[in-house]
Design an enzyme around this catalytic site. Sequence first.
Site, short mmCIF file in Angstrom:
data_model
loop_
_atom_site.label_atom_id
_atom_site.label_comp_id
_atom_site.label_asym_id
_atom_site.label_seq_id
_atom_site.Cartn_x
_atom_site.Cartn_y
_atom_site.Cartn_z
N SER A 26 37.37 -20.69 -118.16
CA SER A 26 38.36 -21.67 -117.71
C SER A 26 39.66 -21.47 -118.48
O SER A 26 40.13 -20.34 -118.60
CB SER A 26 37.79 -23.09 -117.85
N ASP A 138 35.63 -21.70 -111.23
CA ASP A 138 35.62 -21.94 -112.67
C ASP A 138 34.28 -21.58 -113.32
O ASP A 138 33.21 -22.03 -112.89
CB ASP A 138 35.92 -23.42 -112.93
#
Length: 237
Positions: A26, A138
């Site tokens: 992320s 993600d």
Amino acid sequence: MGAAHVGVLQALEEKDINISYIAGTSIGAFVAAFYAFSKKSVDIQEIASKLKWMDISGIAFKGNGLLSNEKLGELIDEYIGDKNIEDADIPLAIIATDISTGEKVVLKKGSVAQAVMASTCIPGIFNPVEIDEKLLVDGGIVENVPIDTVKDMGADHVIGVDLNAKNSFGRPENIIDVIVNSFHFMMKAAVKFQTKDADLLITPDLSSFNMIDTDQVEGLIKQGYKDAREMLKKIDN
């Protein structure tokens, strides 16, 4: 919140700790990419201090998300060039999730910008990124703190950074807040299993910060530095 990673890097540099491998998930992938390509913490701080939401996102007129994070990829290209992951000065791995299968995808080759875009793609907010015929989102879904990944790369001693451990989530005011809060609650539940093998786990206290205000960058960096410095004293002991 990812600005706290920059403060952690400052503390590591101060201790003259040599980083042999680096992995990020992320926003950690965004910071790790810069560091792997020889941008020091002071350089990343300068980049981060200038960022606003509109610098890293835009309205998605098509696809499977409300926004596009293509601008974030453009920032990678602007500051380190059109590089591939395998060209990094420090061996780098970036974590993403195959949204079709739920499998962890460890990106060690190919475009750095595309990999970072994939790893930072919060499902439902940003458009998924297609790499090697896989639709990626993600990496926090599968490995928010990539301890196992960096061990697989060859690291003997691992320092992990968990930005969710000491965090607070305010009352959501819109759909973005609802999605982001839900996403981070999910990650927080899984992280304790992912971090058990870390030799040192740094958990900055970010409870006084909110999730989306980019004006907090300087404070987040200072907090990351302060808490990392305290945790790193364990190495001396």
